[in-house]
Design a protein around this motif. Structure first.
Motif, short mmCIF file in Angstrom:
data_model
loop_
_atom_site.label_atom_id
_atom_site.label_comp_id
_atom_site.label_asym_id
_atom_site.label_seq_id
_atom_site.Cartn_x
_atom_site.Cartn_y
_atom_site.Cartn_z
N ALA A 57 0.84 -1.20 0.00
CA ALA A 57 0.00 0.00 0.00
C ALA A 57 0.88 1.25 0.00
CB ALA A 57 -0.91 0.00 1.22
N GLY A 92 -7.85 1.89 -4.46
CA GLY A 92 -8.34 0.72 -3.72
C GLY A 92 -9.48 1.05 -2.77
N PHE A 95 -12.44 3.06 1.41
CA PHE A 95 -11.82 2.30 2.50
C PHE A 95 -12.81 2.10 3.63
CE2 PHE A 95 -8.87 5.13 0.31
CZ PHE A 95 -8.09 4.18 -0.33
N GLU A 150 -12.19 7.38 -1.77
CA GLU A 150 -10.88 7.42 -2.42
C GLU A 150 -10.71 8.80 -3.06
OE1 GLU A 150 -9.95 3.96 -5.11
OE2 GLU A 150 -9.80 5.59 -6.56
N TYR A 183 -8.74 -1.92 2.61
CA TYR A 183 -9.13 -1.59 1.24
C TYR A 183 -10.59 -2.03 1.06
CZ TYR A 183 -4.41 -0.87 -0.75
OH TYR A 183 -3.17 -0.40 -1.08
N ILE A 189 -4.89 -3.05 5.63
CA ILE A 189 -3.75 -2.16 5.38
C ILE A 189 -3.01 -1.88 6.68
CG2 ILE A 189 -3.04 0.13 4.58
CD1 ILE A 189 -5.59 0.10 2.78
#
Ligand SMILES: *[C@@H]1O[C@H](CO)[C@@H](O)[C@H](O)[C@H]1NC(C)=O
Ligand SMILES: *[C@@H]1O[C@H](CO)[C@@H](O)[C@H](O)[C@H]1NC(C)=O
Ligand SMILES: *[C@@H]1O[C@H](CO)[C@@H](O)[C@H](O)[C@H]1NC(C)=O
Ligand SMILES: *[C@@H]1O[C@H](CO)[C@@H](O)[C@H](O)[C@H]1NC(C)=O
Length: 274
Positions: A57, A92, A95, A150, A183, A189
């Protein structure tokens, strides 16, 4: 999926529209209890580490920055969550983040935090409906209060959740647990443990919250299943264990007598039958 289709077909056949079946599924979900007696003045905080657990990441090193602060609401009904993240991943998303059931071990392994905090055991499916937060997993914070979009560098939110709790000893208690930042595809992450940062408890109460090695070694109050030390357990446990130990001998004696009596009755019965 296949059985769901079969059920819809069946319901359609008996004239129940799919929408009605859908809403009966939602109302069939277990409901989390609103906790109204959270301890006043208690604040927990979890801060993400400098390095991501999922290294790719942040190929150059680094991590999502940020923390979750969770404080008992002034009326002790619910917990006020303050969520603040920055340096978000560039792709990704959206979140998600959740309270997880187990803490992060020393080695930072986010997989070891296990599943979402879910004391009602409703599972992840069907997804949380934010209109009915009591039917969501208690730990599904982004499900109840919004995913992190995102394409922005920062995210912050403040909300009161009635179901997660700062009250030790109940399933919804998260003060000894963690949160995980994911993600959209659920890959973990980063993660962090909650730690107590403020409490209005007296010094003796806070000593009780953290069982030290000394107290366990000296054989004073033993821990309960949930890891807390009952306040008045020392004298009572001594009084209750001592008599039951002495009474164990006569009890065993009478058990042996009862055993012999049963054997004799059985033998007599067998001889009678023969
Ligand atoms: C969030 O964190 C950033 C830096 O880490 C800080 O500047 C900002 O004031 C924080 N925002 C909130 C709402 O706490
Ligand atoms: C999840 O998404 C991230 C970012 O797009 C990607 O790096 C990762 O490999 C994906 N994980 C899985 C299990 O597909
Ligand atoms: C991380 O935790 C998972 C689940 O407990 C375990 O299967 C895995 O081996 C652990 N990985 C490391 C590197 O400790
Ligand atoms: C955290 O606290 C809850 C409730 O008190 C307890 O059931 C659970 O076992 C504790 N978990 C850990 C890892 O200590």
């Amino acid at each position: 999926m296949r059985s769901q289709t079969a059920i819809s077909l069946l319901l359609a056949a008996v004239g129940i529209p799919a929408a009605a079946a859908q809403s009966s599924t939602a109302s069939a979900l277990p409901k989390a209890s609103a906790v109204t007696n959270n301890p006043a003045g208690t604040v927990y905080k979890a801060t993400l580490p400098d390095e991501a657990f999922f290294k790719s990441a942040y190929p150059e090193g680094g991590n999502v920055k940020g923390e979750i602060t969770a404080a008992t609401s002034p009326d002790q009904s619910g917990v006020i969550f303050k969520v603040n993240f920055s340096n978000l991943p560039k792709s990704g998303g959206p979140f998600t983040y959740h309270l997880h059931v187990a803490p992060v071990p020393e080695n930072g392994n986010c997989t070891a935090t296990l599943a979402h905090l879910d004391p009602t055991a409703r599972g992840e499916e069907p997804p949380c409906d934010p209109a009915n937060p009591e039917t969501c997993q208690v730990g599904d914070l982004s499900g109840k209060y919004g995913k992190i979009p995102e394409g922005k560098d920062t995210f912050s939110a403040t909300y009161t959740d009635k179901y997660a709790s700062t009250l030790e000893g109940i399933g919804a208690f998260f003060g000894n647990r963690s949160f995980v930042f994911h993600y959209a595809n659920k890959t973990r992450i980063s993660c962090a443990n909650f730690a107590l940062v403020a409490s209005s408890g007296s010094p003796t109460e806070s000593a009780c919250e953290e069982p030290g090695p000394a107290s366990t070694a000296s054989g004073s109050p033993s821990m309960t299943a949930n890891g807390t030390i009952p306040h008045s357990s020392a004298p009572t446990s001594v009084q209750t264990t001592a008599p039951s130990q002495t009474s164990a001998i006569p009890a065993a004696g009478s058990n042996i007598k009862a055993g012999w009596a049963t054997a004799l009755v059985l033998a007599a019965a067998i001889m009678f039958v023969l």
